[in-house]
Design a protein around this motif. Structure first.
Motif, PDB file in Angstrom:
ATOM      1  N   ARG A 112      33.155  20.767  43.681  1.00 49.64           N
ATOM      2  CA  ARG A 112      33.709  20.419  42.373  1.00 49.64           C
ATOM      3  C   ARG A 112      34.927  19.509  42.478  1.00 49.64           C
ATOM      4  O   ARG A 112      35.366  18.941  41.475  1.00 49.64           O
ATOM      5  CB  ARG A 112      34.085  21.691  41.611  1.00 49.64           C
ATOM      6  CG  ARG A 112      32.889  22.600  41.345  1.00 49.64           C
ATOM      7  CD  ARG A 112      33.298  23.885  40.651  1.00 49.64           C
ATOM      8  NE  ARG A 112      32.142  24.750  40.442  1.00 49.64           N
ATOM      9  CZ  ARG A 112      32.188  25.893  39.775  1.00 49.64           C
ATOM     10  NH1 ARG A 112      33.343  26.317  39.267  1.00 49.64           N
ATOM     11  NH2 ARG A 112      31.097  26.629  39.623  1.00 49.64           N
ATOM     12  N   SER A 171      28.715  39.024  32.367  1.00 45.19           N
ATOM     13  CA  SER A 171      28.555  38.138  31.220  1.00 45.19           C
ATOM     14  C   SER A 171      29.026  38.844  29.948  1.00 45.19           C
ATOM     15  O   SER A 171      28.929  40.077  29.847  1.00 45.19           O
ATOM     16  CB  SER A 171      27.092  37.725  31.067  1.00 45.19           C
ATOM     17  OG  SER A 171      26.302  38.841  30.665  1.00 45.19           O
ATOM     18  N   ALA A 248      36.335  28.335  36.584  1.00 41.88           N
ATOM     19  CA  ALA A 248      35.698  27.576  35.501  1.00 41.88           C
ATOM     20  C   ALA A 248      34.819  28.473  34.644  1.00 41.88           C
ATOM     21  O   ALA A 248      34.820  28.365  33.406  1.00 41.88           O
ATOM     22  CB  ALA A 248      34.870  26.426  36.088  1.00 41.88           C
ATOM     23  N   GLU A 249      34.075  29.370  35.279  1.00 40.61           N
ATOM     24  CA  GLU A 249      33.181  30.263  34.536  1.00 40.61           C
ATOM     25  C   GLU A 249      33.978  31.246  33.687  1.00 40.61           C
ATOM     26  O   GLU A 249      33.555  31.602  32.574  1.00 40.61           O
ATOM     27  CB  GLU A 249      32.279  31.018  35.512  1.00 40.61           C
ATOM     28  CG  GLU A 249      31.224  30.153  36.215  1.00 40.61           C
ATOM     29  CD  GLU A 249      31.774  29.371  37.397  1.00 40.61           C
ATOM     30  OE1 GLU A 249      30.985  28.670  38.055  1.00 40.61           O
ATOM     31  OE2 GLU A 249      33.000  29.443  37.679  1.00 40.61           O
ATOM     32  N   ALA A 251      37.026  30.569  32.524  1.00 32.39           N
ATOM     33  CA  ALA A 251      37.709  29.778  31.498  1.00 32.39           C
ATOM     34  C   ALA A 251      36.788  29.434  30.332  1.00 32.39           C
ATOM     35  O   ALA A 251      37.222  29.427  29.175  1.00 32.39           O
ATOM     36  CB  ALA A 251      38.271  28.501  32.104  1.00 32.39           C
ATOM     37  N   ASP A 252      35.516  29.155  30.622  1.00 30.80           N
ATOM     38  CA  ASP A 252      34.613  28.766  29.521  1.00 30.80           C
ATOM     39  C   ASP A 252      33.816  29.939  28.959  1.00 30.80           C
ATOM     40  O   ASP A 252      32.957  29.765  28.093  1.00 30.80           O
ATOM     41  CB  ASP A 252      33.662  27.640  29.957  1.00 30.80           C
ATOM     42  CG  ASP A 252      32.719  28.037  31.089  1.00 30.80           C
ATOM     43  OD1 ASP A 252      32.467  29.243  31.281  1.00 30.80           O
ATOM     44  OD2 ASP A 252      32.217  27.137  31.783  1.00 30.80           O
ATOM     45  N   GLY A 253      34.099  31.156  29.445  1.00 33.60           N
ATOM     46  CA  GLY A 253      33.498  32.343  28.845  1.00 33.60           C
ATOM     47  C   GLY A 253      32.129  32.713  29.338  1.00 33.60           C
ATOM     48  O   GLY A 253      31.517  33.650  28.819  1.00 33.60           O
ATOM     49  N   ARG A 254      31.626  32.039  30.370  1.00 36.91           N
ATOM     50  CA  ARG A 254      30.325  32.451  30.918  1.00 36.91           C
ATOM     51  C   ARG A 254      30.442  33.782  31.661  1.00 36.91           C
ATOM     52  O   ARG A 254      29.467  34.525  31.781  1.00 36.91           O
ATOM     53  CB  ARG A 254      29.778  31.367  31.847  1.00 36.91           C
ATOM     54  CG  ARG A 254      29.185  30.166  31.114  1.00 36.91           C
ATOM     55  CD  ARG A 254      28.714  29.126  32.084  1.00 36.91           C
ATOM     56  NE  ARG A 254      29.823  28.454  32.750  1.00 36.91           N
ATOM     57  CZ  ARG A 254      29.706  27.730  33.863  1.00 36.91           C
ATOM     58  NH1 ARG A 254      28.544  27.645  34.471  1.00 36.91           N
ATOM     59  NH2 ARG A 254      30.769  27.140  34.386  1.00 36.91           N
TER      60      ARG A 254
END
Length: 299
Positions: A112, A171, A248-249, A251-254
């Motif tokens: 990344r 999740s 990242a996961e 932060a974006d709610g995944r």
């Protein structure tokens, strides 16, 4: 006064290095653009200088003798240092940087960010090898290794990159399926991914949740955090993961990390390379970049 023994012919040493690395006279001849007879002659020149055989010659197979095994790493190291000094004299890092890394670090951190390194060093190509085995830098064409452990590997320089701390993640939809995860005991109502992982027992103990028979609970062992993280994102269960790899996961709610409790087992992820190659331009370029990236992400 100590008398210095004369060095062997450079061509003979170069041929020996290639034959030892390939384990084949034929492959070495192809690499060096020589005939097999010329390769055999150069090896004989070196054996005469050493005063002992360097290879055991068998039908369709050769092997280093004990003396050859002692000599090969030193010759390989000498040529590496000569090559690096030449590159340094020309200015800048060039060629190919081979990094042996674990899958999760490669996928969830390095890949990344690697674009910025390539922009800064356009003449240096990066090749990633994702393999869990510990690299033998004397025998494998690898410049840098990314390993998990305590940072204690004889002969290797080691730089701590990321602490191997961990906490459960899942999740949002899986959490909602039981009305939310409010207490650590709520996790036991859900499928745990790789319940035999020792991290689970450590985390529940730190959370003061007595749990027996974790390893006997049904659940798949996927062998790497990147796979367990993907399964958790898909709602297949609760994974125990290192937050730095899933920023990242999260932060974006995944993924959600329902509890702030982080545990560790004193291990970390390290960048390692031979001490003798500390001044290699390409290793130095990557070392400066990766440590800078980590400092920026933690500030």
């Amino acid at each position: 006064m100590h008398k210095t023994l004369p060095l062997p012919p450079l061509t003979a040493a170069r041929v020996f290095e290639a034959v030892a690395r390939h384990g084949s006279f034929t492959k070495a001849a192809t690499e060096l653009g020589m005939t097999q007879a010329a390769v055999s002659y150069q090896i004989k020149v070196l054996e005469d200088r050493v005063g002992a055989p360097l290879f055991l010659r068998r039908p369709r197979q050769i092997a280093l003798t004990e003396i050859g095994q002692r000599l090969a790493p030193a010759v390989t190291q000498a040529f590496e240092q000569l090559s690096e000094a030449y590159v340094s004299a020309r200015g800048g890092a060039q060629g190919t940087l081979v990094i042996s890394t674990i899958a999760t670090f490669a996928s969830n951190w390095l890949a990344r960010r690697l674009g910025s390194f390539q922009i800064a060093h356009p003449s240096l190509a990066v090749r990633l090898q994702t393999d869990p085995h510990l690299v033998d830098f004397n025998r494998e064409e690898v410049d840098i290794g990314i390993r998990s452990g305590l940072g204690e590997w004889p002969g290797l320089a080691a730089h701590r990159l990321i602490n191997a701390d961990f906490s459960p993640m899942l999740s949002p939809s899986l959490a909602a399926s039981i009305g939310g995860v409010k207490e650590p005991t709520d996790l036991l109502r859900l499928q745990l991914l790789d319940p035999g992982d020792p991290w689970w027992a450590k985390w529940f103990a730190a959370a003061n949740v007595p749990v027996e028979g974790l390893s006997s609970r049904p659940g798949a062992s996927m062998g790497a955090q990147v796979y367990e993280g993907n399964a958790a994102i898909a709602g297949q269960g609760v994974a125990i993961l290192t937050p730095a790899f899933f920023a990242a996961e999260l932060a974006d709610g995944r993924l959600v990390q329902p509890f702030d409790l982080l545990c560790d087992d004193s291990q970390a992820y390290w960048m390692v390379y031979p001490e003798t190659r500390r001044n290699s331009p390409k290793i130095g370029a990557f070392r400066q970049w990766v440590l800078g990236e980590l400092a920026a992400s933690s500030s």
